[in-house]
Design an enzyme around this catalytic site. Sequence first.
Site, mmCIF file in Angstrom:
data_model
loop_
_atom_site.group_PDB
_atom_site.id
_atom_site.type_symbol
_atom_site.label_atom_id
_atom_site.label_comp_id
_atom_site.label_asym_id
_atom_site.label_seq_id
_atom_site.Cartn_x
_atom_site.Cartn_y
_atom_site.Cartn_z
ATOM 1 N N ASN A 153 -12.592 -3.142 2.612
ATOM 2 C CA ASN A 153 -13.777 -1.715 2.881
ATOM 3 C C ASN A 153 -14.961 -1.465 1.844
ATOM 4 O O ASN A 153 -14.428 -1.917 1.099
ATOM 5 C CB ASN A 153 -12.925 -0.417 3.298
ATOM 6 C CG ASN A 153 -11.786 -1.048 4.242
ATOM 7 O OD1 ASN A 153 -12.119 -1.031 5.392
ATOM 8 N ND2 ASN A 153 -10.708 -0.079 3.663
ATOM 9 N N HIS A 183 -6.930 -6.037 1.923
ATOM 10 C CA HIS A 183 -5.537 -5.339 3.000
ATOM 11 C C HIS A 183 -5.415 -6.116 4.306
ATOM 12 O O HIS A 183 -6.126 -6.829 5.279
ATOM 13 C CB HIS A 183 -6.644 -4.057 4.058
ATOM 14 C CG HIS A 183 -6.495 -2.955 3.647
ATOM 15 N ND1 HIS A 183 -5.620 -2.058 2.757
ATOM 16 C CD2 HIS A 183 -7.710 -2.875 2.784
ATOM 17 C CE1 HIS A 183 -6.629 -1.081 2.533
ATOM 18 N NE2 HIS A 183 -7.719 -1.274 1.857
ATOM 19 N N ASP A 208 0.784 -0.864 0.028
ATOM 20 C CA ASP A 208 0.185 0.284 -0.116
ATOM 21 C C ASP A 208 0.659 1.272 0.180
ATOM 22 O O ASP A 208 1.870 1.369 0.575
ATOM 23 C CB ASP A 208 -0.992 0.421 1.100
ATOM 24 C CG ASP A 208 -2.050 1.059 1.219
ATOM 25 O OD1 ASP A 208 -3.384 0.564 0.935
ATOM 26 O OD2 ASP A 208 -2.016 2.130 0.905
ATOM 27 N N ILE A 209 0.477 2.270 -0.921
ATOM 28 C CA ILE A 209 1.088 3.417 -1.133
ATOM 29 C C ILE A 209 1.820 4.483 0.488
ATOM 30 O O ILE A 209 2.111 5.082 0.679
ATOM 31 C CB ILE A 209 1.149 4.162 -1.905
ATOM 32 C CG1 ILE A 209 1.804 5.655 -2.511
ATOM 33 C CG2 ILE A 209 -0.530 5.498 -1.289
ATOM 34 C CD1 ILE A 209 1.422 5.547 -4.116
ATOM 35 N N GLY A 268 -14.694 2.837 4.177
ATOM 36 C CA GLY A 268 -13.182 3.354 3.587
ATOM 37 C C GLY A 268 -13.178 3.250 2.663
ATOM 38 O O GLY A 268 -12.327 3.768 1.910
ATOM 39 N N HIS A 306 -10.419 -5.630 -3.353
ATOM 40 C CA HIS A 306 -8.985 -5.485 -3.029
ATOM 41 C C HIS A 306 -8.978 -6.394 -1.182
ATOM 42 O O HIS A 306 -10.004 -5.154 -0.666
ATOM 43 C CB HIS A 306 -7.515 -3.963 -2.631
ATOM 44 C CG HIS A 306 -8.710 -3.477 -3.026
ATOM 45 N ND1 HIS A 306 -9.328 -2.465 -3.263
ATOM 46 C CD2 HIS A 306 -8.506 -2.141 -1.264
ATOM 47 C CE1 HIS A 306 -9.952 -1.563 -2.286
ATOM 48 N NE2 HIS A 306 -9.096 -0.987 -1.009
HETATM 49 P P1 AMP Z 1 -10.282 1.412 0.038
HETATM 50 O O1 AMP Z 1 -9.549 2.496 0.777
HETATM 51 O O2 AMP Z 1 -9.994 0.132 1.376
HETATM 52 O O3 AMP Z 1 -10.293 1.759 -0.955
HETATM 53 O O4 AMP Z 1 -7.933 1.273 0.003
HETATM 54 C C1 AMP Z 1 -7.138 1.743 -1.144
HETATM 55 C C2 AMP Z 1 -5.874 1.758 -0.906
HETATM 56 O O5 AMP Z 1 -5.217 1.840 -1.914
HETATM 57 C C3 AMP Z 1 -5.537 2.674 0.073
HETATM 58 O O6 AMP Z 1 -5.126 2.462 1.220
HETATM 59 C C4 AMP Z 1 -4.558 3.571 -0.199
HETATM 60 O O7 AMP Z 1 -3.642 3.722 0.562
HETATM 61 C C5 AMP Z 1 -4.365 2.387 -1.159
HETATM 62 N N1 AMP Z 1 -3.815 2.817 -2.702
HETATM 63 C C6 AMP Z 1 -3.675 4.241 -3.437
HETATM 64 N N2 AMP Z 1 -2.928 4.537 -4.510
HETATM 65 C C7 AMP Z 1 -2.124 3.561 -4.444
HETATM 66 C C8 AMP Z 1 -1.160 3.220 -5.539
HETATM 67 N N3 AMP Z 1 -0.618 3.491 -6.494
HETATM 68 N N4 AMP Z 1 -0.593 1.711 -5.237
HETATM 69 C C9 AMP Z 1 -0.650 1.415 -3.685
HETATM 70 N N5 AMP Z 1 -1.673 1.904 -2.999
HETATM 71 C C10 AMP Z 1 -2.661 2.794 -3.409
#
Ligand code: AMP
Length: 117
Positions: A90, A105, A31-32, A96, A103
């Site tokens: 989520n 986490h 995760d970024i 969230g 996906h």
């Molecule tokens: P959610 O909020 O459950 O939809 O999770 C989306 C996740 O994607 C968040 O934790 C973000 O930090 C992560 N995210 C968004 N863009 C990227 C990216 N380019 N690379 C890795 N993680 C990302």
Amino acid sequence: MSEKTIFQKIIDREIPAPLVYEDEFCVAFNDISPQAPIHVLIVPRKVIPRVGAAEQDDQATLGALLLAAGAVARKLGVDSREKGFRLAINNGVDAGETVPHLHVHLLAGRPLDWPPG
Ligand code: AMP
């Protein structure tokens, strides 16, 4: 055709993200914006917006997501009873969800509070 999600772009290698794991059904990458020392996203290659939008035909994909999560946990050495990890999905804005591409986490590397916020 609707615009690709950021995760679809990662899967299609249009946006760089080193893969922690991949198989026929899923990819996994860090995760970024990590919320724990280990924070990996496990993402199906098939774009399913969220769990609530999954259909009967998605059974194999959904099963593969959990199997991939277990494989990632083993690969990162957090699958013991003592260390442990948490899986979170989520579904919807209240929960969230920010990326409408299903996906899981995987969070690990520190004690995780329960219940989550
Ligand atoms: P959610 O909020 O459950 O939809 O999770 C989306 C996740 O994607 C968040 O934790 C973000 O930090 C992560 N995210 C968004 N863009 C990227 C990216 N380019 N690379 C890795 N993680 C990302």
